[in-house]
Scaffold this motif. Structure first.
Motif, short mmCIF file in Angstrom:
data_model
loop_
_atom_site.label_atom_id
_atom_site.label_comp_id
_atom_site.label_asym_id
_atom_site.label_seq_id
_atom_site.Cartn_x
_atom_site.Cartn_y
_atom_site.Cartn_z
N TRP A 36 97.29 80.65 -14.95
CA TRP A 36 98.15 81.74 -15.43
C TRP A 36 97.70 82.15 -16.83
O TRP A 36 97.53 83.35 -17.11
CB TRP A 36 99.62 81.30 -15.46
CG TRP A 36 100.58 82.46 -15.67
CD1 TRP A 36 101.25 83.15 -14.71
CD2 TRP A 36 100.93 83.07 -16.93
NE1 TRP A 36 102.00 84.15 -15.28
CE2 TRP A 36 101.83 84.14 -16.63
CE3 TRP A 36 100.59 82.86 -18.26
CZ2 TRP A 36 102.38 84.96 -17.61
CZ3 TRP A 36 101.14 83.69 -19.25
CH2 TRP A 36 102.02 84.73 -18.92
N ILE A 158 101.62 79.44 -25.68
CA ILE A 158 100.27 79.44 -25.09
C ILE A 158 99.31 80.38 -25.81
O ILE A 158 98.11 80.33 -25.61
CB ILE A 158 100.35 79.87 -23.61
CG1 ILE A 158 101.08 81.24 -23.51
CG2 ILE A 158 101.09 78.83 -22.77
CD1 ILE A 158 100.48 82.16 -22.55
N LEU A 159 99.86 81.23 -26.68
CA LEU A 159 99.05 82.33 -27.23
C LEU A 159 98.34 82.00 -28.53
O LEU A 159 97.23 82.48 -28.77
CB LEU A 159 99.94 83.56 -27.51
CG LEU A 159 100.57 84.26 -26.31
CD1 LEU A 159 101.52 85.34 -26.80
CD2 LEU A 159 99.50 84.87 -25.42
N HIS A 255 91.91 92.76 -33.12
CA HIS A 255 92.76 91.57 -33.21
C HIS A 255 92.77 90.89 -31.85
O HIS A 255 93.00 91.53 -30.82
CB HIS A 255 94.17 92.01 -33.62
CG HIS A 255 95.16 90.90 -33.56
ND1 HIS A 255 94.91 89.65 -34.06
CD2 HIS A 255 96.42 90.85 -33.03
CE1 HIS A 255 95.95 88.88 -33.85
NE2 HIS A 255 96.88 89.58 -33.23
O1 UT7 Z 1 99.59 89.30 -32.46
C1 UT7 Z 1 100.57 89.91 -31.69
C2 UT7 Z 1 101.19 88.85 -30.87
N1 UT7 Z 1 101.56 89.08 -29.54
C3 UT7 Z 1 100.94 89.72 -28.53
O2 UT7 Z 1 99.95 90.36 -28.67
C4 UT7 Z 1 101.56 89.59 -27.20
C5 UT7 Z 1 101.42 90.81 -26.33
N2 UT7 Z 1 101.91 90.50 -25.00
C6 UT7 Z 1 101.24 89.73 -24.13
O3 UT7 Z 1 100.14 89.28 -24.42
C7 UT7 Z 1 101.85 89.48 -22.78
O4 UT7 Z 1 103.03 90.24 -22.65
C8 UT7 Z 1 102.17 87.97 -22.51
C9 UT7 Z 1 100.87 87.19 -22.33
C10 UT7 Z 1 102.97 87.39 -23.66
C11 UT7 Z 1 102.97 87.82 -21.23
O5 UT7 Z 1 102.26 88.39 -20.16
P1 UT7 Z 1 102.98 89.42 -19.18
O6 UT7 Z 1 102.00 89.75 -18.14
O7 UT7 Z 1 103.53 90.53 -20.01
O8 UT7 Z 1 104.11 88.52 -18.56
P2 UT7 Z 1 105.69 88.71 -18.57
O9 UT7 Z 1 106.24 88.33 -19.90
O10 UT7 Z 1 106.05 90.05 -17.99
O11 UT7 Z 1 106.08 87.62 -17.53
C12 UT7 Z 1 105.65 87.69 -16.15
C13 UT7 Z 1 106.10 86.40 -15.47
C14 UT7 Z 1 107.55 86.03 -15.76
O12 UT7 Z 1 108.10 85.42 -14.58
P3 UT7 Z 1 109.01 86.27 -13.56
O13 UT7 Z 1 110.16 86.78 -14.38
O14 UT7 Z 1 108.13 87.38 -13.06
O15 UT7 Z 1 109.38 85.26 -12.54
C15 UT7 Z 1 107.45 85.00 -16.86
O16 UT7 Z 1 108.55 84.13 -16.87
O17 UT7 Z 1 105.31 85.31 -15.96
C16 UT7 Z 1 106.18 84.28 -16.45
N3 UT7 Z 1 105.52 83.60 -17.57
C17 UT7 Z 1 104.72 82.55 -17.39
N4 UT7 Z 1 104.36 81.87 -16.29
C18 UT7 Z 1 103.53 80.84 -16.45
C19 UT7 Z 1 105.56 83.91 -18.88
N5 UT7 Z 1 104.80 83.04 -19.59
C20 UT7 Z 1 104.28 82.19 -18.69
C21 UT7 Z 1 103.42 81.07 -18.79
N6 UT7 Z 1 103.06 80.44 -17.65
N7 UT7 Z 1 102.93 80.66 -19.95
#
Ligand code: UT7
Length: 328
Positions: A36, A158-159, A255
């Protein structure tokens, strides 16, 4: 106003702590899988500062390497700017701690623009040097962001990773150097990415600690969309300033937040993927240290050559975003 001088990067340094935290390690801490993390972010591992290692400790070796590269000593510095979202203390600044550790005697302050901090700080240094006020400015992006992570929140833990990158910005005579900088911010979007407590709004208390308010809170998907839009805009702004086009860019240093964000920015700019430098698979998101460490690696590996047109671009909490256009 015509600038008196040209400002250029004349030395580079980087440092990451020894401890490696892999995706497999994270599988044991939160409910996630390496698969993931890899497919949703591109990150394979990140570095974590040792116990007792503060932000200025990470900044020190990076700054010393940058000074040596520029052929300067700490006494030659006129100013130190440390961009950080995880300073040693609320005050004194990490820059003051670094100044003491370096044995410098110049002015020193921190820059608070979260992950955009280094690009912001580089433009401040550019202003001081171009105007003739200072000759040599040390600009550092340094973070021990792992100290401000909720290790139970799989959406953020994780980020991020720790590290430091440093550059010397000096007066330069020929046509190379910083050609343009652009800074953006939208304070109405502050809740999308923040560490809520520890400041004057929510001072530290037993409740703030119990509520987990001293760690990063992030609305990932919302931030994702804004990051793509603002980084594209910032790149176009600095190019417009010099009447250049995307096809003129030799190397884009974004970044290092998420490989899917970088892919989306590249798609919107229609820039060849091989021109977009990435190292996030090894370090994750090091906040303000991401851009200078990536720049350092791009130069040291020969990806950036003398005469290349380079764009640095970042976004982060604030919200903030910024870009610098460089002729290497
Ligand atoms: O410097 C600036 C700092 N931040 C960033 O740049 C963050 C920008 N955002 C991102 O990189 C992404 O939004 C993330 C990597 C944080 C998350 O990825 P996403 O594709 O947007 O996932 P999401 O938050 O929409 O979550 C999708 C699913 C959820 O489950 P359900 O509700 O679909 O059942 C989350 O609960 O993935 C789940 N999820 C995880 N599953 C496994 C969220 N984090 C994790 C994880 N492992 N670590």
């Amino acid at each position: 106003m015509t600038a008196l001088y040209r400002a250029a990067i004349t030395g580079l340094g980087a440092y990451v702590p020894e401890k490696v935290l892999t995706n497999a390690d994270l599988e044991k801490i939160v409910e996630t899988t390496g698969e993931w993390i890899r497919t949703r972010t591109g990150i394979l591992e990140r570095r974590i500062a040792a116990e007792g290692q503060s932000t200025s400790d990470l900044a020190l070796p990076a700054a010393q390497e940058a000074l040596a590269g520029a052929g300067l000593t700490a006494q030659d510095l006129d100013l130190i700017i440390v961009a950080t979202a995880s300073p040693d203390m609320l005050f004194p600044s990490a820059a003051c701690y670094l100044q003491a550790k370096l044995g410098a005697s110049c002015g020193a302050f921190d820059m608070a623009a979260a992950c955009s901090g280094f690009t912001y700080a580089l433009s401040v240094a550019e202003g001081f040097v171009k105007s003739g006020i200072y000759k040599n400015v040390l600009v550092v992006g340094a973070e021990t962001i792992s100290r401000f992570i909720d290790w139970k929140d799989r959406g953020t833990c994780i980020l991020f990773g720790d590290g430091a990158g440093a550059v010397i910005v000096s007066r330069f005579k020929d046509g190379h150097g910083i050609l343009a900088s652009y800074l953006g911010a939208d304070g109405t979007q502050s809740s999308i990415l923040q560490i809520p407590a520890g400041g004057s709004m929510i001072p530290p208390s037993a409740e703030s600690v119990a509520g987990g308010l001293h760690s990063i809170k992030m609305q990932g998907p919302e931030l994702f969309k804004i990051a793509v839009k603002t980084m594209e805009q910032a790149v176009r702004k600095v190019l417009e300033h010099e009447k250049l086009q995307v096809k003129d860019i030799d190397c884009l240093i974004p970044h290092q937040a998420n490989s899917r964000i970088l892919q989306a920015v590249a798609d919107r700019l229609a820039i060849a993927p091989e021109k977009v430098f990435t190292n996030l698979e090894r370090y994750g998101n090091m906040s303000s240290a991401s851009v200078p460490v990536a720049l350092y690696e791009a130069v040291k590996t020969g990806t950036i050559q003398k005469g290349d047109l380079v764009v640095l671009v970042a976004f982060g909490g604030g919200l903030t975003w910024a870009a610098n256009l460089l002729k290497w």
